[in-house]
Scaffold this motif. Sequence first.
Motif, PDB file in Angstrom:
ATOM      1  N   UNK A   1      18.077  50.102  88.391  1.00  0.00           N
ATOM      2  CA  UNK A   1      18.773  51.317  87.979  1.00  0.00           C
ATOM      3  C   UNK A   1      19.883  51.008  86.975  1.00  0.00           C
ATOM      4  N   UNK A   2      20.634  49.919  87.231  1.00  0.00           N
ATOM      5  CA  UNK A   2      21.693  49.540  86.289  1.00  0.00           C
ATOM      6  C   UNK A   2      21.087  49.073  84.972  1.00  0.00           C
ATOM      7  N   UNK A   3      19.952  48.332  85.066  1.00  0.00           N
ATOM      8  CA  UNK A   3      19.300  47.843  83.845  1.00  0.00           C
ATOM      9  C   UNK A   3      18.833  49.004  82.973  1.00  0.00           C
ATOM     10  N   UNK A   4      18.428  50.107  83.581  1.00  0.00           N
ATOM     11  CA  UNK A   4      17.995  51.265  82.809  1.00  0.00           C
ATOM     12  C   UNK A   4      19.121  51.841  81.964  1.00  0.00           C
ATOM     13  N   UNK A   5      20.362  51.576  82.361  1.00  0.00           N
ATOM     14  CA  UNK A   5      21.501  52.053  81.583  1.00  0.00           C
ATOM     15  C   UNK A   5      21.779  51.165  80.361  1.00  0.00           C
ATOM     16  N   UNK A   6      21.414  49.873  80.446  1.00  0.00           N
ATOM     17  CA  UNK A   6      21.750  48.924  79.386  1.00  0.00           C
ATOM     18  C   UNK A   6      20.552  48.490  78.542  1.00  0.00           C
ATOM     19  N   UNK A   7      19.372  48.429  79.142  1.00  0.00           N
ATOM     20  CA  UNK A   7      18.211  47.902  78.433  1.00  0.00           C
ATOM     21  C   UNK A   7      17.874  48.643  77.142  1.00  0.00           C
ATOM     22  N   UNK A   8      17.916  49.978  77.099  1.00  0.00           N
ATOM     23  CA  UNK A   8      17.596  50.653  75.829  1.00  0.00           C
ATOM     24  C   UNK A   8      18.518  50.221  74.686  1.00  0.00           C
ATOM     25  N   UNK A   9      19.810  50.104  74.979  1.00  0.00           N
ATOM     26  CA  UNK A   9      20.745  49.689  73.941  1.00  0.00           C
ATOM     27  C   UNK A   9      20.507  48.238  73.527  1.00  0.00           C
ATOM     28  N   UNK A  10      20.250  47.377  74.513  1.00  0.00           N
ATOM     29  CA  UNK A  10      19.984  45.962  74.198  1.00  0.00           C
ATOM     30  C   UNK A  10      18.696  45.826  73.388  1.00  0.00           C
ATOM     31  N   UNK A  11      17.664  46.573  73.760  1.00  0.00           N
ATOM     32  CA  UNK A  11      16.403  46.529  73.004  1.00  0.00           C
ATOM     33  C   UNK A  11      16.605  46.990  71.558  1.00  0.00           C
ATOM     34  N   UNK A  12      17.419  48.018  71.395  1.00  0.00           N
ATOM     35  CA  UNK A  12      17.691  48.506  70.041  1.00  0.00           C
ATOM     36  C   UNK A  12      18.420  47.455  69.201  1.00  0.00           C
ATOM     37  N   UNK A  13      19.403  46.769  69.827  1.00  0.00           N
ATOM     38  CA  UNK A  13      20.132  45.725  69.109  1.00  0.00           C
ATOM     39  C   UNK A  13      19.216  44.549  68.766  1.00  0.00           C
ATOM     40  N   UNK A  14      18.342  44.174  69.706  1.00  0.00           N
ATOM     41  CA  UNK A  14      17.384  43.094  69.424  1.00  0.00           C
ATOM     42  C   UNK A  14      16.440  43.463  68.282  1.00  0.00           C
ATOM     43  N   UNK A  15      16.074  44.732  68.238  1.00  0.00           N
ATOM     44  CA  UNK A  15      15.205  45.187  67.159  1.00  0.00           C
ATOM     45  C   UNK A  15      15.925  45.085  65.809  1.00  0.00           C
TER      46      UNK A  15
ATOM     47  N   UNK B   1      27.164  43.693  76.512  1.00  0.00           N
ATOM     48  CA  UNK B   1      26.385  44.590  77.381  1.00  0.00           C
ATOM     49  C   UNK B   1      25.837  43.837  78.592  1.00  0.00           C
ATOM     50  N   UNK B   2      25.369  42.611  78.383  1.00  0.00           N
ATOM     51  CA  UNK B   2      24.877  41.814  79.514  1.00  0.00           C
ATOM     52  C   UNK B   2      25.999  41.494  80.497  1.00  0.00           C
ATOM     53  N   UNK B   3      27.199  41.248  79.940  1.00  0.00           N
ATOM     54  CA  UNK B   3      28.345  41.000  80.812  1.00  0.00           C
ATOM     55  C   UNK B   3      28.681  42.238  81.640  1.00  0.00           C
ATOM     56  N   UNK B   4      28.631  43.421  80.988  1.00  0.00           N
ATOM     57  CA  UNK B   4      28.872  44.672  81.712  1.00  0.00           C
ATOM     58  C   UNK B   4      27.803  44.887  82.788  1.00  0.00           C
ATOM     59  N   UNK B   5      26.567  44.554  82.443  1.00  0.00           N
ATOM     60  CA  UNK B   5      25.483  44.676  83.424  1.00  0.00           C
ATOM     61  C   UNK B   5      25.751  43.786  84.646  1.00  0.00           C
ATOM     62  N   UNK B   6      26.102  42.519  84.384  1.00  0.00           N
ATOM     63  CA  UNK B   6      26.382  41.596  85.491  1.00  0.00           C
ATOM     64  C   UNK B   6      27.595  42.050  86.307  1.00  0.00           C
ATOM     65  N   UNK B   7      28.597  42.628  85.619  1.00  0.00           N
ATOM     66  CA  UNK B   7      29.778  43.130  86.331  1.00  0.00           C
ATOM     67  C   UNK B   7      29.417  44.283  87.247  1.00  0.00           C
ATOM     68  N   UNK B   8      28.590  45.202  86.730  1.00  0.00           N
ATOM     69  CA  UNK B   8      28.167  46.343  87.559  1.00  0.00           C
ATOM     70  C   UNK B   8      27.346  45.880  88.759  1.00  0.00           C
ATOM     71  N   UNK B   9      26.475  44.925  88.540  1.00  0.00           N
ATOM     72  CA  UNK B   9      25.674  44.399  89.646  1.00  0.00           C
ATOM     73  C   UNK B   9      26.571  43.736  90.686  1.00  0.00           C
ATOM     74  N   UNK B  10      27.533  42.920  90.202  1.00  0.00           N
ATOM     75  CA  UNK B  10      28.443  42.234  91.125  1.00  0.00           C
ATOM     76  C   UNK B  10      29.339  43.214  91.866  1.00  0.00           C
ATOM     77  N   UNK B  11      29.691  44.327  91.215  1.00  0.00           N
ATOM     78  CA  UNK B  11      30.560  45.326  91.859  1.00  0.00           C
ATOM     79  C   UNK B  11      29.829  46.097  92.939  1.00  0.00           C
ATOM     80  N   UNK B  12      28.581  46.432  92.684  1.00  0.00           N
ATOM     81  CA  UNK B  12      27.813  47.249  93.635  1.00  0.00           C
ATOM     82  C   UNK B  12      27.148  46.425  94.737  1.00  0.00           C
ATOM     83  N   UNK B  13      26.995  45.130  94.515  1.00  0.00           N
ATOM     84  CA  UNK B  13      26.301  44.300  95.507  1.00  0.00           C
ATOM     85  C   UNK B  13      27.010  44.261  96.856  1.00  0.00           C
ATOM     86  N   UNK B  14      28.364  44.183  96.908  1.00  0.00           N
ATOM     87  CA  UNK B  14      29.018  44.198  98.232  1.00  0.00           C
ATOM     88  C   UNK B  14      28.713  45.445  99.047  1.00  0.00           C
TER      89      UNK B  14
END
Length: 366
Positions: A140-154, A231-244
């Motif tokens: 679910x968190x990846x769905x928030x970041x992946x489109x933007x990351x894919x666009x930047x990679x493109x 963006x990857x750092x924000x993704x990892x931060x969100x995952x680390x925040x919600x994991x507890x």
Amino acid sequence: MLKKFFILCSGADTDILNDCSIGEQNKYAGIGATVFFTAVMATIAASYALYTVFDNLYSSIFFGLIWGLLIFNLDRYLVSTIKKRDNIIDEILQATPRIFLAVIIAIVISKPLELKIFEKEINQVLLEQKNDLTLANQNQIAEQFNPKIDELNKQILDLQSQINTKETEVNALYDTYISEAEGTAGTKLLGKGPVYKEKREKHDAGLIELQQLKTDNKTKIIALESEIKSLQKDYNTNVATTQPIINNFDGLMARITALGKLPWLPSFFIFLLFLAIETSPIIAKLLSPKGEFDFKLQDQETTIKTWTLQKVAERNLLLKTDNEINNKVYNEIADEQDVINYKRKKARELMQHQADAFLKNQKSVL
């Protein structure tokens, strides 16, 4: 001493029971012991259930004791209010709501103990649920970041594609002016003539453009890669925040839900055990014949009831008689002339006072 304590737990009238036989006392001591140990089990069950909520031993024990005392009071009340009747149907009707309440209490007591007994199995179910929740949360968190990351990679690929295209073009120009110098293509004249010079200048200009393009696109690529890392750092931060939150998914409701995913038969037998314990005092009183205590209690209650009804009847009769006497007295003095004259005098005084008060009020208004 212990026997007296259990008799007290049964809710029986100790004054009457002390005059009964030893067998009768033992019967109520057994009922009281069942009530007491049911309250003990309720205390243990509530303490464990509350420990999963508060995660504090002392608070759990304190509130567990309060819950145990509440169950003890309820059970003592249920048992003490069931009285032997002369009709079995009346006894069943009397006990039905109490048995229904006992079933509810048995469910409440047995459920926390089931959680403790099947703790390992529940932990396994919770672990699987946590793993599923972890994967779902990451997706679910990846769905928030992946489109933007894919666009930047493109965009990075597009910039790199521009460099590759320009390199191919410059390489082609290099091959052209080299072939011209060697006389293998173009004018096919060996040497560095005017055509060679023109093609060399064109290649050199393209090479400069390529270098500039590489410099510009490299700067853009570095900026895009930096944004991707952010963006990857924000993704990892969100995952680390919600994991507890997922790791703490082992509260009371979660454990009850996990218990429901286990086979129902073992839990059902545990429930039946506590149901038997909880309803045994009531069933015992229903099945046992009238004993010495029941007869003495009935004698005492009917004596008080009869005496109370007699006093109420006497008061009603006294009131009725007094009303009849008052009516007779007032009827006899109603026609006496002295009473009429006195009544007339007081009525005249009352009318005079009313007239004076009305006149005084009218003068104040004018």
